[in-house]
Design an enzyme around this catalytic site. Structure first.
Site, PDB file in Angstrom:
ATOM      1  N   SER A 192      21.832  -3.863  -4.515  1.00  0.00           N
ATOM      2  CA  SER A 192      22.874  -3.860  -3.486  1.00  0.00           C
ATOM      3  C   SER A 192      22.538  -2.895  -2.362  1.00  0.00           C
ATOM      4  O   SER A 192      21.699  -2.013  -2.502  1.00  0.00           O
ATOM      5  CB  SER A 192      24.223  -3.461  -4.089  1.00  0.00           C
ATOM      6  OG  SER A 192      24.233  -2.084  -4.402  1.00  0.00           O
ATOM      7  N   HIS A 193      23.243  -3.099  -1.259  1.00  0.00           N
ATOM      8  CA  HIS A 193      23.149  -2.184  -0.123  1.00  0.00           C
ATOM      9  C   HIS A 193      24.538  -2.055   0.464  1.00  0.00           C
ATOM     10  O   HIS A 193      25.030  -2.954   1.150  1.00  0.00           O
ATOM     11  CB  HIS A 193      22.176  -2.713   0.930  1.00  0.00           C
ATOM     12  CG  HIS A 193      21.839  -1.690   1.975  1.00  0.00           C
ATOM     13  ND1 HIS A 193      22.780  -1.201   2.853  1.00  0.00           N
ATOM     14  CD2 HIS A 193      20.686  -1.074   2.271  1.00  0.00           C
ATOM     15  CE1 HIS A 193      22.205  -0.320   3.660  1.00  0.00           C
ATOM     16  NE2 HIS A 193      20.926  -0.219   3.319  1.00  0.00           N
ATOM     17  N   ASN A 194      25.196  -0.919   0.175  1.00  0.00           N
ATOM     18  CA  ASN A 194      26.526  -0.669   0.725  1.00  0.00           C
ATOM     19  C   ASN A 194      26.426  -0.319   2.197  1.00  0.00           C
ATOM     20  O   ASN A 194      25.351  -0.031   2.707  1.00  0.00           O
ATOM     21  CB  ASN A 194      27.206   0.487  -0.014  1.00  0.00           C
ATOM     22  CG  ASN A 194      27.707   0.081  -1.379  1.00  0.00           C
ATOM     23  OD1 ASN A 194      27.296  -0.918  -1.942  1.00  0.00           O
ATOM     24  ND2 ASN A 194      28.603   0.876  -1.916  1.00  0.00           N
TER      25      ASN A 194
END
Length: 191
Positions: free
Chosen positions: A38-40
């Protein structure tokens, strides 16, 4: 490893800072293992970051498979969003004593953690690689046994493990082509 299933998520971003995650179930030597990459959103919007982290934790919490998380969370170790991710997602931090992180994190559940390393590309900013080594248990009972007790954060010498579990020696010292172990200057291995 073969992908048994994958789901792409656009994480909650009410202020408009889009964030993504891929949740995949892999066939790891005959065992289903879930992985999230993921990449917030960046640090500019706390609400986006909190909602994104909460959603990642929900996805992990609802899985019954062994789980590995690798993501860009944008939080300090042991801060609110860190706790939301790790406690809410029922995962363990690959190295909770590593306080020199801001964005990149690795978590796990139902697998045996062997080691952790940080590799830098010294001439380019923000290009660190964090990497973990895990052993996937043979069955659900073994995975459950791993999770019955909190993981030991006691470190052991590399020689504690067979050579096939070691990280490459080429990145020690000055490394190769600008890639080298940094922060700890070597991999860490755990009991």
């Amino acid at each position: 490893f073969p992908i048994l299933n994958s789901t792409h998520h656009l994480l909650p971003s009410p202020v408009g800072e889009l964030a993504c995650a891929i949740h995949a179930t892999l066939d790891v030597h005959g065992r289903a293992v879930d992985v999230i990459i993921s990449h917030n959103g960046q640090e500019e919007n706390p609400l986006d970051r909190h909602l994104q982290t909460t959603e990642l934790a929900r996805i992990m919490r609802e899985s019954h498979n062994p789980f590995i998380f690798a993501g860009y969370v944008v939080t300090k170790p042991h801060a609110k969003n860190y706790k939301t991710l790790y406690e809410g997602g029922r995962i363990h931090d690959i190295d909770p004593t590593d306080s020199d992180r801001w964005c990149q994190y690795i978590g796990y559940r139902g697998v045996k953690r062997i080691g952790y390393a940080r590799v830098s590309r010294g001439t380019i900013t923000d290009t660190e690689i964090q990497v973990g080594k895990f052993v996937v248990p043979a069955d659900d009972a073994a995975a459950a046994a791993i999770d019955q007790a909190p993981p030991s954060n006691n470190r052991v010498a590399e020689a504690h493990y067979a050579p096939e579990y070691h990280f490459p020696t080429v990145f020690r010292g000055k490394g190769v082509r600008g890639h080298y172990y940094h922060v700890f200057n070597e991999p860490r291995y755990f009991a």
